[in-house]
Design a protein around this motif. Structure first.
Motif, short mmCIF file in Angstrom:
data_model
loop_
_atom_site.label_atom_id
_atom_site.label_comp_id
_atom_site.label_asym_id
_atom_site.label_seq_id
_atom_site.Cartn_x
_atom_site.Cartn_y
_atom_site.Cartn_z
N ILE A 134 0.84 -1.20 0.00
CA ILE A 134 0.00 0.00 0.00
C ILE A 134 0.88 1.25 0.00
O ILE A 134 1.98 1.23 0.54
N PRO A 135 0.42 2.33 -0.59
CA PRO A 135 1.19 3.58 -0.56
C PRO A 135 1.28 4.12 0.88
O PRO A 135 0.29 4.16 1.60
N LEU A 136 2.47 4.53 1.27
CA LEU A 136 2.70 4.98 2.64
C LEU A 136 2.47 6.47 2.84
O LEU A 136 2.10 6.91 3.93
N LEU A 137 2.69 7.27 1.80
CA LEU A 137 2.60 8.72 1.95
C LEU A 137 1.22 9.21 2.40
O LEU A 137 1.14 10.09 3.27
N PRO A 138 0.11 8.70 1.85
CA PRO A 138 -1.19 9.15 2.35
C PRO A 138 -1.39 8.86 3.84
O PRO A 138 -1.95 9.69 4.57
N ILE A 139 -0.91 7.71 4.31
CA ILE A 139 -1.02 7.39 5.73
C ILE A 139 -0.14 8.33 6.55
O ILE A 139 -0.54 8.83 7.60
N PHE A 140 1.07 8.58 6.05
CA PHE A 140 1.99 9.51 6.72
C PHE A 140 1.33 10.88 6.90
O PHE A 140 1.34 11.45 7.99
N HIS A 141 0.75 11.42 5.82
CA HIS A 141 0.13 12.75 5.90
C HIS A 141 -1.07 12.75 6.85
O HIS A 141 -1.26 13.71 7.61
N ARG A 142 -1.86 11.69 6.83
CA ARG A 142 -3.01 11.60 7.74
C ARG A 142 -2.54 11.60 9.18
O ARG A 142 -3.06 12.33 10.03
N PHE A 143 -1.54 10.78 9.51
CA PHE A 143 -1.02 10.71 10.88
C PHE A 143 -0.33 12.01 11.27
O PHE A 143 -0.42 12.45 12.42
N ASN A 144 0.36 12.64 10.33
CA ASN A 144 1.04 13.90 10.61
C ASN A 144 0.02 14.96 11.04
O ASN A 144 0.24 15.68 12.02
N ARG A 145 -1.08 15.04 10.31
CA ARG A 145 -2.13 16.01 10.67
C ARG A 145 -2.78 15.64 12.00
O ARG A 145 -2.99 16.50 12.86
N LYS A 146 -3.09 14.37 12.18
CA LYS A 146 -3.88 13.90 13.32
C LYS A 146 -3.09 13.85 14.63
O LYS A 146 -3.62 14.21 15.69
N TYR A 147 -1.83 13.41 14.59
CA TYR A 147 -1.08 13.15 15.82
C TYR A 147 0.15 14.02 16.04
O TYR A 147 0.73 14.02 17.12
N PHE A 148 0.56 14.78 14.99
CA PHE A 148 1.78 15.58 15.11
C PHE A 148 1.56 17.04 14.71
O PHE A 148 2.52 17.76 14.44
N ASP A 149 0.31 17.48 14.64
CA ASP A 149 -0.03 18.87 14.31
C ASP A 149 0.60 19.35 13.01
O ASP A 149 0.89 20.54 12.86
N GLY A 150 0.89 18.44 12.09
CA GLY A 150 1.41 18.81 10.78
C GLY A 150 2.87 19.21 10.75
O GLY A 150 3.36 19.65 9.71
N VAL A 151 3.61 19.05 11.86
CA VAL A 151 4.98 19.56 11.92
C VAL A 151 6.00 18.68 11.20
O VAL A 151 7.15 19.10 11.03
N LEU A 152 5.60 17.50 10.76
CA LEU A 152 6.55 16.63 10.06
C LEU A 152 6.56 16.87 8.55
O LEU A 152 7.14 16.09 7.80
N SER A 153 5.94 17.97 8.12
CA SER A 153 6.01 18.33 6.71
C SER A 153 5.96 19.84 6.56
O SER A 153 5.46 20.55 7.42
N LEU A 154 6.50 20.30 5.45
CA LEU A 154 6.39 21.71 5.06
C LEU A 154 5.42 21.73 3.89
O LEU A 154 5.79 21.36 2.78
N GLY A 155 4.19 22.09 4.15
CA GLY A 155 3.16 21.99 3.12
C GLY A 155 2.92 20.53 2.80
O GLY A 155 2.66 19.72 3.68
N ALA A 156 3.06 20.19 1.52
CA ALA A 156 2.85 18.80 1.10
C ALA A 156 4.15 18.00 1.10
O ALA A 156 4.15 16.81 0.82
N LYS A 157 5.30 18.65 1.44
CA LYS A 157 6.59 17.96 1.40
C LYS A 157 6.99 17.50 2.80
O LYS A 157 7.23 18.30 3.69
N PRO A 158 7.07 16.16 2.99
CA PRO A 158 7.49 15.63 4.29
C PRO A 158 8.93 16.02 4.62
O PRO A 158 9.77 16.14 3.73
N LEU A 159 9.22 16.21 5.91
CA LEU A 159 10.58 16.47 6.36
C LEU A 159 11.44 15.21 6.29
O LEU A 159 12.66 15.29 6.38
#
Length: 182
Positions: free
Chosen positions: A4-29
């Motif tokens: 399964i693609p991992l990036l959609p799950i990463f972005h969902r978890f980033n928003r939900k559990y990390f307040d979006g701080v693991l990415s700059l816009g749509a680009k993951p850190l």
């Protein structure tokens, strides 16, 4: 079964559990990817470093051999676990392994949802790998499995009993390919 693609799950978890701080816009850190098949003993890892070119990198790698055939909850739990490592390192600037900050975030995320449980150690089945070689003692006939050829290896039992524990050429193991019995 396709991975399964991992990036959609990463972005969902980033928003939900990390307040979006693991990415700059749509680009993951941190880069997120499946392993190329070599990661066989652990479900995932987070690492960062410097490439030979001098460029810094950080990535989360999930094991395709271990997680590829398991339920989505195993993938989610492992990805979130590695995201906590990335968060403590990249955002907080702390390298602590599974210390108190990691554990507090793990407990918080586990309390916020019931879909999966993040743990320190996984209990996923690790496929056992058969040895490639059998080392055979020419003296006593003892047969020992080996993952790779060990040049100069001798039968400990024979060296101990015949040569007072000292290595002797007459105890050198002879190797043959390990054949899986049908």
């Amino acid at each position: 079964m396709p991975l399964i693609p991992l990036l959609p799950i990463f972005h969902r978890f980033n928003r939900k559990y990390f307040d979006g701080v693991l990415s700059l816009g749509a680009k993951p850190l941190v880069a997120v990817r499946w392993s190329d098949g070599r990661l066989r003993n652990t479900a995932g890892l987070y690492r960062r470093g410097i490439k030979r070119s001098g460029q810094k990198f950080s990535e989360i790698v999930l094991s395709s051999p271990l997680l590829g055939n398991l339920p989505i909850t195993a993938v989610e739990s492992t990805l979130c676990h590695e995201m906590i490592h990335a968060w403590t390192d990249l955002v907080l600037g702390i390298t602590e392994g599974h210390g108190p900050i990691f554990q507090n975030r793990m407990i918080l995320i586990n309390s916020l949802q019931n879909d999966f449980q993040i743990t320190i150690r996984h209990q996923y089945p690790v496929p056992t790998k058969l040895p490639k070689w059998l080392g055979i003692c020419p003296s006593c006939g003892l047969r020992l499995p080996y993952k790779r050829l060990m040049r100069g290896a001798a039968c400990k039992k024979c060296c101990d009993t015949k040569y007072d524990g000292k290595w002797h050429a007459s105890c050198l193991l002879v190797y043959e390919p390990f054949l899986k019995e049908a």
